[in-house]
Design an enzyme around this catalytic site. Structure first.
Site, mmCIF file in Angstrom:
data_model
loop_
_atom_site.group_PDB
_atom_site.id
_atom_site.type_symbol
_atom_site.label_atom_id
_atom_site.label_comp_id
_atom_site.label_asym_id
_atom_site.label_seq_id
_atom_site.Cartn_x
_atom_site.Cartn_y
_atom_site.Cartn_z
ATOM 1 N N ARG A 1 -8.406 1.501 3.128
ATOM 2 C CA ARG A 1 -7.646 2.625 2.556
ATOM 3 C C ARG A 1 -8.637 3.461 1.757
ATOM 4 O O ARG A 1 -9.225 2.985 0.791
ATOM 5 C CB ARG A 1 -6.512 2.124 1.663
ATOM 6 C CG ARG A 1 -5.923 3.245 0.816
ATOM 7 C CD ARG A 1 -4.646 2.859 0.124
ATOM 8 N NE ARG A 1 -3.537 2.809 1.056
ATOM 9 C CZ ARG A 1 -2.251 2.845 0.689
ATOM 10 N NH1 ARG A 1 -1.925 2.911 -0.586
ATOM 11 N NH2 ARG A 1 -1.292 2.802 1.593
ATOM 12 N N GLN B 1 2.148 2.971 8.384
ATOM 13 C CA GLN B 1 3.486 3.306 7.895
ATOM 14 C C GLN B 1 4.397 3.722 9.043
ATOM 15 O O GLN B 1 5.587 3.385 9.075
ATOM 16 C CB GLN B 1 3.396 4.440 6.869
ATOM 17 C CG GLN B 1 4.729 4.802 6.262
ATOM 18 C CD GLN B 1 5.292 3.698 5.399
ATOM 19 O OE1 GLN B 1 4.600 3.170 4.543
ATOM 20 N NE2 GLN B 1 6.544 3.332 5.613
ATOM 21 N N ASP C 1 8.113 12.745 1.743
ATOM 22 C CA ASP C 1 7.016 12.028 1.084
ATOM 23 C C ASP C 1 6.739 12.743 -0.240
ATOM 24 O O ASP C 1 7.261 13.849 -0.478
ATOM 25 C CB ASP C 1 5.770 12.029 1.995
ATOM 26 C CG ASP C 1 4.621 11.191 1.440
ATOM 27 O OD1 ASP C 1 4.858 10.323 0.581
ATOM 28 O OD2 ASP C 1 3.464 11.408 1.873
ATOM 29 N N CYS D 1 8.185 6.673 2.726
ATOM 30 C CA CYS D 1 7.202 5.584 2.771
ATOM 31 C C CYS D 1 7.088 4.844 1.443
ATOM 32 O O CYS D 1 6.632 3.708 1.412
ATOM 33 C CB CYS D 1 5.848 6.110 3.217
ATOM 34 S SG CYS D 1 5.116 7.321 2.099
HETATM 35 N N1 NVA Z 1 1.113 10.809 0.955
HETATM 36 C C1 NVA Z 1 1.062 9.668 0.085
HETATM 37 C C2 NVA Z 1 1.500 8.435 0.793
HETATM 38 C C3 NVA Z 1 1.492 7.192 -0.064
HETATM 39 C C4 NVA Z 1 1.852 5.950 0.684
HETATM 40 C C5 NVA Z 1 -0.345 9.523 -0.479
HETATM 41 O O1 NVA Z 1 -1.301 9.685 0.283
HETATM 42 O O2 NVA Z 1 -0.491 9.246 -1.672
HETATM 43 N N1 CP Z 2 3.815 3.246 1.647
HETATM 44 C C1 CP Z 2 2.645 2.735 1.205
HETATM 45 O O1 CP Z 2 1.608 2.780 1.895
HETATM 46 O O2 CP Z 2 2.729 2.153 -0.003
HETATM 47 P P1 CP Z 2 1.524 1.637 -0.917
HETATM 48 O O3 CP Z 2 0.756 2.874 -1.375
HETATM 49 O O4 CP Z 2 2.183 0.916 -2.038
HETATM 50 O O5 CP Z 2 0.632 0.755 -0.102
#
Ligand code: NVA
Ligand code: CP
Length: 306
Positions: free
Chosen positions: A106, A136, A221, A261
């Site tokens: 990530r 997701q 989102d 999500c």
């Molecule tokens: N768009 C959000 C999704 C989090 C799971 C982000 O990137 O923070």
């Molecule tokens: N939806 C999602 O990816 O959640 P986290 O940021 O908690 O991993």
């Protein structure tokens, strides 16, 4: 390993029939877990999880998923590894992939995940970048399948920022063959290249109620994603008309589902009555991260169910 490994960097790394089989397998793995069955095909296998951004669901679902399949997951943060001290990503990929059986990352830059994958001997999974969040979508598509059957030919409304989730919904429209209507502010549209490739299935509008009209699924989102915290206030002003509330849900089909999500901000991108209401399936959606990713790990590490 001499053969090049199978990666999951975007949804489009799966063929449509493979993606459907993976969802069915996820449902089967969910059932096996509910029955308390022991299924340990990843015994002695290790997943390295590199997190340059925060996470609750992604970390816990991958870690618990590996444990449930008999394997082990290890959490790596740039704060306490050489990743945070400038070791080249290519070198990290070469080293980690000689020790573990798969890597989940990530991070911010999709290009970094691609460079890591190019130098990895083992499968690499995108656990979210600024551009995509493919894991997701596996969970979301599993959730729709469980509640409503095939999503093929259905209508989906995405309300909000043209961000990583929006991009992954665009890819999902291609992979799973549904119609996607996106309601977003003019300056927050999804990237043109992602949209272009799905132009026959995706449409952009400015009014969330227009997007939601006759939709089978309404999704939103956060307005400010991870890394955009300083833009929170400015974004809140622009996105104010892009909240999924009862009026937006009323434009959708009466049996439409609502997904997010998570984490969610009640009163911002979604009203409390929607996310906590009867059409919301967000808790199933969150749980399905576990099952869908177990099916993904099985596919990437073992080539499929054992
Ligand atoms: N768009 C959000 C999704 C989090 C799971 C982000 O990137 O923070
Ligand atoms: N939806 C999602 O990816 O959640 P986290 O940021 O908690 O991993």
């Amino acid at each position: 390993m001499t053969q090049s490994p199978r990666h999951f960097l975007t949804l489009l790394d799966l063929e449509p029939d493979e993606a459907m089989s993976l969802l069915r397998r996820a449902i089967e793995l969910k059932r096996l877990r509910a029955e308390g069955a022991d299924y340990l095909p990843l015994a002695h296998r290790t997943l390295a999880m590199v997190f340059e951004k925060s996470s609750t669901r992604t970390r816990v679902s991958f870690e618990a998923g590996m444990a449930q399949l008999g394997g082990h997951a290890l959490f790596l943060s740039p704060r306490d590894t050489q990743l945070g001290r400038g070791e080249p990503i290519e070198d990290s990929a070469r080293v980690l992939s000689r020790m573990v059986d798969a890597v989940m990352i990530r991070t911010f830059d999709q290009g970094l995940v691609e460079r890591f994958a190019a130098h990895s001997r083992v499968p690499v999974i995108n656990g979210l970048t600024d551009r995509f969040h493919p894991c997701q979508l596996l969970a979301d598509m599993q959730t729709f399948l469980e509640h409503r059957g095939s999503i093929r030919g259905r209508r989906v409304a995405y309300v909000g920022d043209g961000n990583n989730m929006c991009h992954s919904y665009i890819n999902a429209a291609r992979l799973f063959d549904f119609e996607l209507r996106i309601a977003c502010p003019a300056d927050f549209e999804p990237d043109a290249d992602v949209l272009q490739a799905a132009a026959d299935r995706c449409d952009i509008v400015r009014d969330p109620r227009v997007a939601a009209k006759d939709a089978d699924l309404v999704v939103t989102d956060v307005w400010a994603s991870m890394g955009q915290e300083s833009e929170q206030d400015a974004r809140a002003a622009v996105f104010e008309p892009f909240r999924v509330d009862a009026a937006v849900m009323a434009a959708a089909r009466p049996d439409a589902l609502f997904m997010h999500c998570l984490p969610a901000h009640r009163g911002e991108e979604v009203s409390a009555e929607v996310i906590d209401g009867p059409q919301s399936v967000v808790w199933d959606e969150a749980e399905n991260r576990l099952h869908a990713q177990k099916a993904l790990l099985e596919l990437l590490i073992l080539g499929g169910p054992r």
